[in-house]
Design a protein around this motif. Structure first.
Motif, PDB file in Angstrom:
ATOM      1  N   ALA A  21     -16.343   4.310   9.500  1.00 11.64           N
ATOM      2  CA  ALA A  21     -15.045   3.963   8.915  1.00 11.64           C
ATOM      3  C   ALA A  21     -15.131   2.564   8.309  1.00 11.64           C
ATOM      4  O   ALA A  21     -15.950   2.333   7.438  1.00 11.64           O
ATOM      5  CB  ALA A  21     -13.927   4.094   9.950  1.00 11.64           C
ATOM      6  N   GLU A 106     -10.303   9.555  13.837  1.00 13.73           N
ATOM      7  CA  GLU A 106      -9.290   9.240  12.834  1.00 13.73           C
ATOM      8  C   GLU A 106      -8.423  10.472  12.624  1.00 13.73           C
ATOM      9  O   GLU A 106      -8.925  11.599  12.608  1.00 13.73           O
ATOM     10  CB  GLU A 106     -10.016   8.856  11.540  1.00 13.73           C
ATOM     11  CG  GLU A 106      -9.159   8.518  10.362  1.00 13.73           C
ATOM     12  CD  GLU A 106     -10.029   8.114   9.173  1.00 13.73           C
ATOM     13  OE1 GLU A 106     -10.257   6.909   8.988  1.00 13.73           O
ATOM     14  OE2 GLU A 106     -10.503   9.006   8.452  1.00 13.73           O
ATOM     15  N   ASP A 136      -3.103   4.055   4.908  1.00 10.56           N
ATOM     16  CA  ASP A 136      -3.427   4.062   6.333  1.00 10.56           C
ATOM     17  C   ASP A 136      -2.297   3.477   7.166  1.00 10.56           C
ATOM     18  O   ASP A 136      -1.666   2.498   6.776  1.00 10.56           O
ATOM     19  CB  ASP A 136      -4.688   3.232   6.615  1.00 10.56           C
ATOM     20  CG  ASP A 136      -5.915   3.752   5.887  1.00 10.56           C
ATOM     21  OD1 ASP A 136      -5.975   4.969   5.643  1.00 10.56           O
ATOM     22  OD2 ASP A 136      -6.801   2.935   5.571  1.00 10.56           O
ATOM     23  N   PRO A 145      -5.351   5.842  17.303  1.00  8.94           N
ATOM     24  CA  PRO A 145      -6.333   5.999  16.236  1.00  8.94           C
ATOM     25  C   PRO A 145      -5.729   5.698  14.865  1.00  8.94           C
ATOM     26  O   PRO A 145      -4.506   5.741  14.674  1.00  8.94           O
ATOM     27  CB  PRO A 145      -6.739   7.482  16.332  1.00  8.94           C
ATOM     28  CG  PRO A 145      -6.318   7.926  17.683  1.00  8.94           C
ATOM     29  CD  PRO A 145      -5.121   7.107  18.025  1.00  8.94           C
ATOM     30  N   LEU A 146      -6.595   5.397  13.917  1.00 13.24           N
ATOM     31  CA  LEU A 146      -6.172   5.230  12.535  1.00 13.24           C
ATOM     32  C   LEU A 146      -5.585   6.542  12.020  1.00 13.24           C
ATOM     33  O   LEU A 146      -6.146   7.615  12.254  1.00 13.24           O
ATOM     34  CB  LEU A 146      -7.370   4.825  11.682  1.00 13.24           C
ATOM     35  CG  LEU A 146      -7.126   4.674  10.177  1.00 13.24           C
ATOM     36  CD1 LEU A 146      -6.299   3.425   9.897  1.00 13.24           C
ATOM     37  CD2 LEU A 146      -8.458   4.590   9.432  1.00 13.24           C
ATOM     38  N   TRP A 148      -4.532   8.301   8.414  1.00 12.87           N
ATOM     39  CA  TRP A 148      -4.535   8.132   6.966  1.00 12.87           C
ATOM     40  C   TRP A 148      -3.920   9.362   6.306  1.00 12.87           C
ATOM     41  O   TRP A 148      -3.954  10.464   6.845  1.00 12.87           O
ATOM     42  CB  TRP A 148      -5.929   7.846   6.422  1.00 12.87           C
ATOM     43  CG  TRP A 148      -6.872   9.015   6.382  1.00 12.87           C
ATOM     44  CD1 TRP A 148      -7.566   9.543   7.420  1.00 12.87           C
ATOM     45  CD2 TRP A 148      -7.237   9.780   5.228  1.00 12.87           C
ATOM     46  NE1 TRP A 148      -8.346  10.594   6.996  1.00 12.87           N
ATOM     47  CE2 TRP A 148      -8.164  10.758   5.657  1.00 12.87           C
ATOM     48  CE3 TRP A 148      -6.878   9.732   3.875  1.00 12.87           C
ATOM     49  CZ2 TRP A 148      -8.732  11.686   4.786  1.00 12.87           C
ATOM     50  CZ3 TRP A 148      -7.447  10.656   3.010  1.00 12.87           C
ATOM     51  CH2 TRP A 148      -8.359  11.613   3.469  1.00 12.87           C
TER      52      TRP A 148
END
Length: 215
Positions: A21, A106, A136, A145-146, A148
């Motif tokens: 990432a 992610e 994001d 967690p990220l 997006w």
């Protein structure tokens, strides 16, 4: 400071580290808590000297390290330089790294209106509707967690499509995909490999195995 490209990162000679990432990751195999604690303390001293601070996770058998330049939202020479110094420090203490171990999870959500739904998901996940960076939702405290937003065409009937992006080191992606297929999964689409490969379980739920290559 400018963000390094993936080839520049791979050419930096960081055998202990892998880009996943937006950051560099490694795991040092300390094998006991006292050794890990001492390594964390030594890395902290290096970080203070460099004026650049990694994220450190100390557990009984290992220490996970994450390096990125938050002001650039990516990996810069500041990170590769500190990574070299951290590796040297660990090696001096006889501590080996397992560069195949790091994994980043992610979340991805298909939407035609990331600007419209972004503040909702930012508020829900972090408590701050402004916790958005482009497409994001970013939690600076690392609690979630990220997330997006993957752009898709507009649709009249509301639908929800989440999938998981599982970031792994580029040199273990093939083995991870093979393991998932052997466990009953299927490869849905590998046209984007080695950047990402789409897999599905027997119910049709999808996930992507992602690497830094080809980005």
């Amino acid at each position: 400071m400018s963000i390094l490209t993936t080839p520049q990162i791979l050419d930096a000679g960081l055998e202990d580290w892998r880009p996943l990432a937006q950051a560099l990751h490694t795991r040092f195999l300390t094998r006991d808590f006292t050794t890990g604690l001492a390594l964390v303390s030594a890395i902290g001293a290096l970080a203070e000297e460099a004026g650049h601070h990694p994220d450190l996770t100390l557990t009984y058998p290992h220490v996970d390290v994450k390096l990125m330049s938050h002001d650039s939202s990516g990996i810069t020479e500041r990170d590769t330089d500190l990574a070299h110094r951290i590796s040297a420090l660990a090696h001096e203490r006889g501590i080996l790294a397992d560069a195949s171990a790091p994994t980043v999870l992610e979340l991805a959500l298909d939407t035609a209106d990331s600007a419209g739904i972004g503040p909702f998901w930012a508020a829900l996940l972090t408590g701050d509707p402004g916790a958005l960076h482009g497409d994001d939702v970013v939690d600076p405290t690392g609690r979630v967690p990220l997330l997006w937003f993957q752009h898709t065409d507009a649709h009249a009937t509301p639908r929800q499509r989440f999938h998981l992006d599982v970031w792994v080191p580029h040199d273990v992606a093939g083995a991870r995909i093979d393991a998932a297929v052997a466990a009953g999964g299927t490869v849905v689409d590998d046209a984007g490999a080695p950047s990402f490969t789409v897999l599905a379980d027997t119910d049709g739920n999808r996930a992507c195995v992602c690497t830094a290559l080809g980005r």
